[in-house]
Design an enzyme around this catalytic site. Structure first.
Site, PDB file in Angstrom:
ATOM      1  N   GLU A  80      73.775  24.866 -71.781  1.00 16.31           N
ATOM      2  CA  GLU A  80      73.223  23.975 -70.765  1.00 16.31           C
ATOM      3  C   GLU A  80      71.938  24.558 -70.183  1.00 16.31           C
ATOM      4  O   GLU A  80      70.965  23.843 -69.939  1.00 16.31           O
ATOM      5  CB  GLU A  80      74.249  23.754 -69.647  1.00 16.31           C
ATOM      6  CG  GLU A  80      75.444  22.932 -70.047  1.00 16.31           C
ATOM      7  CD  GLU A  80      76.226  22.435 -68.841  1.00 16.31           C
ATOM      8  OE1 GLU A  80      75.735  22.562 -67.695  1.00 16.31           O
ATOM      9  OE2 GLU A  80      77.322  21.902 -69.030  1.00 16.31           O
ATOM     10  N   ARG A  83      68.457  23.976 -71.812  1.00  9.01           N
ATOM     11  CA  ARG A  83      67.798  22.671 -71.675  1.00  9.01           C
ATOM     12  C   ARG A  83      66.615  22.751 -70.709  1.00  9.01           C
ATOM     13  O   ARG A  83      65.767  21.852 -70.686  1.00  9.01           O
ATOM     14  CB  ARG A  83      68.801  21.618 -71.181  1.00  9.01           C
ATOM     15  CG  ARG A  83      69.919  21.340 -72.184  1.00  9.01           C
ATOM     16  CD  ARG A  83      70.944  20.384 -71.609  1.00  9.01           C
ATOM     17  NE  ARG A  83      70.380  19.080 -71.317  1.00  9.01           N
ATOM     18  CZ  ARG A  83      70.227  18.100 -72.210  1.00  9.01           C
ATOM     19  NH1 ARG A  83      70.586  18.304 -73.468  1.00  9.01           N
ATOM     20  NH2 ARG A  83      69.738  16.940 -71.852  1.00  9.01           N
ATOM     21  N   GLY A  94      74.345  37.578 -82.128  1.00 11.01           N
ATOM     22  CA  GLY A  94      75.530  37.827 -82.934  1.00 11.01           C
ATOM     23  C   GLY A  94      75.214  38.174 -84.366  1.00 11.01           C
ATOM     24  O   GLY A  94      76.114  38.509 -85.146  1.00 11.01           O
ATOM     25  N   ASN A 179      59.393  30.847 -62.777  1.00 11.79           N
ATOM     26  CA  ASN A 179      58.695  30.882 -61.496  1.00 11.79           C
ATOM     27  C   ASN A 179      59.493  30.048 -60.494  1.00 11.79           C
ATOM     28  O   ASN A 179      60.498  29.418 -60.837  1.00 11.79           O
ATOM     29  CB  ASN A 179      57.245  30.395 -61.632  1.00 11.79           C
ATOM     30  CG  ASN A 179      57.144  28.975 -62.163  1.00 11.79           C
ATOM     31  OD1 ASN A 179      57.816  28.067 -61.695  1.00 11.79           O
ATOM     32  ND2 ASN A 179      56.278  28.770 -63.153  1.00 11.79           N
ATOM     33  N   ARG A 181      58.888  27.282 -58.934  1.00 13.89           N
ATOM     34  CA  ARG A 181      58.948  25.830 -59.156  1.00 13.89           C
ATOM     35  C   ARG A 181      60.015  25.496 -60.198  1.00 13.89           C
ATOM     36  O   ARG A 181      60.803  24.563 -60.016  1.00 13.89           O
ATOM     37  CB  ARG A 181      57.582  25.311 -59.598  1.00 13.89           C
ATOM     38  CG  ARG A 181      57.501  23.794 -59.646  1.00 13.89           C
ATOM     39  CD  ARG A 181      56.139  23.333 -60.149  1.00 13.89           C
ATOM     40  NE  ARG A 181      55.940  21.912 -59.946  1.00 13.89           N
ATOM     41  CZ  ARG A 181      54.853  21.253 -60.375  1.00 13.89           C
ATOM     42  NH1 ARG A 181      53.879  21.898 -61.014  1.00 13.89           N
ATOM     43  NH2 ARG A 181      54.734  19.960 -60.148  1.00 13.89           N
ATOM     44  N   ARG A 190      71.510  21.870 -60.897  1.00 13.38           N
ATOM     45  CA  ARG A 190      72.675  22.687 -61.226  1.00 13.38           C
ATOM     46  C   ARG A 190      73.454  23.171 -60.012  1.00 13.38           C
ATOM     47  O   ARG A 190      74.305  24.044 -60.138  1.00 13.38           O
ATOM     48  CB  ARG A 190      72.228  23.882 -62.076  1.00 13.38           C
ATOM     49  CG  ARG A 190      71.493  23.508 -63.350  1.00 13.38           C
ATOM     50  CD  ARG A 190      72.319  22.621 -64.269  1.00 13.38           C
ATOM     51  NE  ARG A 190      71.610  22.329 -65.523  1.00 13.38           N
ATOM     52  CZ  ARG A 190      72.105  21.630 -66.531  1.00 13.38           C
ATOM     53  NH1 ARG A 190      73.333  21.133 -66.431  1.00 13.38           N
ATOM     54  NH2 ARG A 190      71.400  21.411 -67.624  1.00 13.38           N
TER      55      ARG A 190
END
Length: 236
Positions: A80, A83, A94, A179, A181, A190
């Site tokens: 997630e 994105r 891995g 940064n 922003r 989130r």
């Protein structure tokens, strides 16, 4: 030995970020080279300017800073996270190292049951039986998948092939650089906060990461953080 944990970790490893960074970047438009004087001034005297920039969404002055975090969280959180494209990421591989058996299980306060339809649903507490089922089932699955991984490695199978059996509940680690922003945009999506003018419905595990990042950022740029909250937690 399989390790189970229900928390995430976030560490600020380096930064060049302060409220004064916003001020000299903004004042160059009217003061030119004299804007450099803001570097040595107390930003508290200009918190009104920071609030104005946030309120009217003049976003570019909030980009002239940098923060790098070291984050340890389940792989599904990173999928997630990635994105958010204006960030810079480097994650453990891995292909090049043997992955360690650290796996995520929800803590007792994690809401387990989804009610409602997509776009209009809520999560509610699970029963003790559901929590037990989740913990026991995850642990059983994790142990089996990691044993399969080890079996292939011991047989000489390449790490990049053997890792395919490992689940997204496996913990990974990465550096993430942004940064202010970009961080505000991340936080607006989130975290769930009553001060936000635009509602957000984040998965709890990435919200746990976001909350820790926000606490660290608030210590670096308290005036910018206060303006972000005062103006509805919308990224400028």
């Amino acid at each position: 030995m399989v390790k189970l944990q229900s928390d995430v970790s976030v560490e600020l490893v380096k930064h060049s970020a302060s409220d004064s960074d916003v001020l000299w970047a903004a004042r160059v438009s009217t003061a030119g080279e004299q804007s450099l004087e803001e570097i040595h001034k107390d930003p508290e005297r200009s918190k009104g300017l920071i609030n104005f920039l946030m309120r009217d969404r003049h976003g570019s002055p909030f980009e002239h800073n940098s923060m790098t975090f070291f984050i340890s969280a389940p792989i599904f959180v990173f999928r997630e996270f990635h994105r958010h494209r204006v960030w810079s990421y480097n994650e453990e591989s891995g292909r090049y190292r043997e992955l360690q058996p650290v796996f995520y299980v929800p803590g007792p306060d994690r809401k387990l049951v989804q009610e409602g339809r997509p776009g209009k649903y809520v999560f509610v507490d699970g029963t003790p039986e559901q929590h037990t089922l989740v913990s026991e089932t995850m642990e059983e699955s994790y142990r089996a998948s990691y044993a399969a991984y080890q079996k292939m490695l011991e047989a000489g199978v390449a790490r990049e092939v053997a890792r395919a059996v490992l689940p997204v509940g496996l913990f990974s680690s990465m550096y993430a650089t942004c940064n202010a922003r970009a961080l505000m945009h991340f936080l607006s999506l989130r975290t769930k906060d009553d001060r936000a003018v635009v509602p957000s419905f984040p998965q709890r595990e990435i919200e746990m990461v976001a909350e820790k990042m926000e606490a660290l950022w608030a210590g670096l740029m308290p005036l910018t953080h206060a303006a972000f909250n005062a103006n509805g937690r919308v990224s400028p």
